[in-house]
Motif scaffolding. Structure first.
Motif, PDB file in Angstrom:
ATOM      1  N   THR A 159       5.512 -18.267  22.310  1.00  0.00           N
ATOM      2  CA  THR A 159       4.855 -19.507  21.582  1.00  0.00           C
ATOM      3  C   THR A 159       3.172 -18.884  21.179  1.00  0.00           C
ATOM      4  O   THR A 159       2.477 -20.239  20.209  1.00  0.00           O
ATOM      5  CB  THR A 159       5.045 -20.607  22.357  1.00  0.00           C
ATOM      6  N   LYS A 201       1.947 -20.837  17.970  1.00  0.00           N
ATOM      7  CA  LYS A 201       1.854 -22.076  17.937  1.00  0.00           C
ATOM      8  C   LYS A 201       0.929 -22.684  18.606  1.00  0.00           C
ATOM      9  O   LYS A 201       0.548 -24.046  18.339  1.00  0.00           O
ATOM     10  CB  LYS A 201       3.147 -22.657  18.550  1.00  0.00           C
ATOM     11  N   GLU A 202       0.472 -22.058  20.062  1.00  0.00           N
ATOM     12  CA  GLU A 202      -0.704 -22.688  20.420  1.00  0.00           C
ATOM     13  C   GLU A 202      -2.015 -22.800  19.783  1.00  0.00           C
ATOM     14  O   GLU A 202      -2.485 -22.129  18.985  1.00  0.00           O
ATOM     15  CB  GLU A 202      -1.284 -21.629  21.593  1.00  0.00           C
ATOM     16  N   THR A 203      -3.007 -23.751  20.341  1.00  0.00           N
ATOM     17  CA  THR A 203      -3.739 -23.771  19.683  1.00  0.00           C
ATOM     18  C   THR A 203      -4.490 -23.247  19.869  1.00  0.00           C
ATOM     19  O   THR A 203      -5.381 -21.973  21.577  1.00  0.00           O
ATOM     20  CB  THR A 203      -4.022 -25.285  20.985  1.00  0.00           C
TER      21      THR A 203
END
Length: 267
Positions: free
Chosen positions: A251, A254-256
Motif C-alpha cells: 500500500t 497510498k501511505e502518507t
C-alpha cells in the motif's frame, strides 16, 4: 666612537649568552635516548593500552625516525593510525593508513589496515545519519558512508578469508540500508515541500543504487505519488505495475509521506 662599539658588542654577547643559558635550562633530557626499537615499541604499546594515545604516538614517531628500516617501523605506522582513530582524529588516522598502505603493499597486516580505514569512515558516517530535524536534508552528505562501504568492500574482495571480512560484510549491510534510507528520506523531504520531480528522481536513484534493499517498496510508492502530483499518469501506472509485481500486497502508493525522525535506522 671607538669606545662605544666594544660596549655594544659586549652587551650583545651577554644577551646571547643569557638566552642560550635560558634555553638550555628549559630543555628536558630525552629519557628514550639509547632505547632499542623493541623498547620504544613496547613502551608505546603500554601507553596505548592505558589509552594515552598521544604519548604512544610520540614514542612511535621516535621509533620510526630512529629505526626507519627496522622490523618495527611499518608496524609503528599502523599503531599510530590506530591511536589517531581511538583519539577521534579521523583525518590523521586516514592519512596514516593511506601512508601505510602505499609504503607496505604486501604487508601481512594489510587486511587490518583496510579494515581500520573502513572503521574510521564508518564512525564518520554516523554524522550524516544523526537526527537533525531542522537541517535541510538535501544538504546532508553521505560521503563518509560511501567511503566506509568502499573500504570494507575492497577488503572483502581482496582478502575474503581475512578474519576481518565477516565484520566488514555486516557493516556493509548496515551502510547499504542506511544509505537507502537516506535517499528515501530525502525524497520524502522534497515531496513534503512540493518538489515532486526531485522526489521522484530520488526514488529512482534508490532503485538504481540500492535495488536489493527493503526501501525499494517505499521508493516505488514515493515515485507513484510524485508522478500523480505531476500529472504523469503513464509513469505513475507503469511504476504501480512494478510495485504490485514485486510487492503484491503493498500500500506504499497510498501511505502518507512523512519525514520519520528515525529515518537513519537501516531497516
Amino acid at each position: 666612537m671607538t669606545k662605544i662599539l666594544p660596549r655594544i658588542l659586549i652587551s650583545a654577547l651577554l644577551v646571547s649568552l643569557m638566552a642560550g643559558c635560558s634555553s638550555l635550562g628549559n630543555d628536558k633530557p630525552d629519557d628514550t635516548l639509547g632505547w632499542s626499537a623493541e623498547k620504544l615499541f613496547s613502551e608505546a604499546k603500554s601507553e596505548q593500552a592505558g589509552r594515552n594515545f598521544e604519548a604512544s604516538n610520540k614514542l612511535l614517531e621516535k621509533l620510526e625516525a630512529r629505526f626507519p628500516y627496522g622490523r618495527f617501523a611499518s608496524q609503528a605506522q599502523l599503531e599510530m593510525a590506530f591511536n589517531y582513530y581511538k583519539d577521534q582524529e579521523p583525518a590523521l588516522a586516514l592519512a596514516a593508513i593511506d601512508r601505510f598502505i602505499k609504503q607496505n603493499p604486501t604487508h601481512p597486516s594489510l587486511d587490518y589496515a583496510m579494515y581500520l580505514k573502513g572503521l574510521v569512515t564508518f564512525n564518520e558516517s554516523q554524522g550524516f545519519m544523526s537526527n537533525v530535524s531542522k537541517q535541510d536534508m538535501s544538504e546532508r552528505d553521505p560521503k563518509a558512508a560511501k567511503e566506509s562501504f568502499n573500504a570494507f568492500r575492497d577488503l572483502t574482495l581482496r582478502f575474503p578469508e581475512s578474519k576481518y571480512s565477516k565484520d566488514a560484510t555486516i557493516r556493509m549491510g548496515y551502510l547499504i540500508g542506511a544509505m537507502a534510507n537516506y535517499e528515501l528520506h530525502v525524497g520524502h523531504y522534497y515531496f513534503q515541500r512540493g518538489a515532486f520531480l526531485a522526489a521522484a528522481n530520488r526514488g529512482r536513484a534508490l532503485l538504481d543504487n540500492y535495488a536489493n534493499t527493503k526501501q525499494v517498496e517505499g521508493a516505488l510508492g514515493l515515485m507513484i505519488q510524485s508522478y500523480d502530483r505531476l500529472g504523469m499518469k503513464d509513469l505513475s501506472a507503469d511504476t504501480k505495475r512494478v510495485l504490485l509485481k514485486n510487492f503484491p500486497n503493498s500500500t506504499a502508493d497510498k501511505e502518507t509521506i512523512s519525514t520519520d525522525p528515525y529515518w537513519w535506522a537501516p531497516i
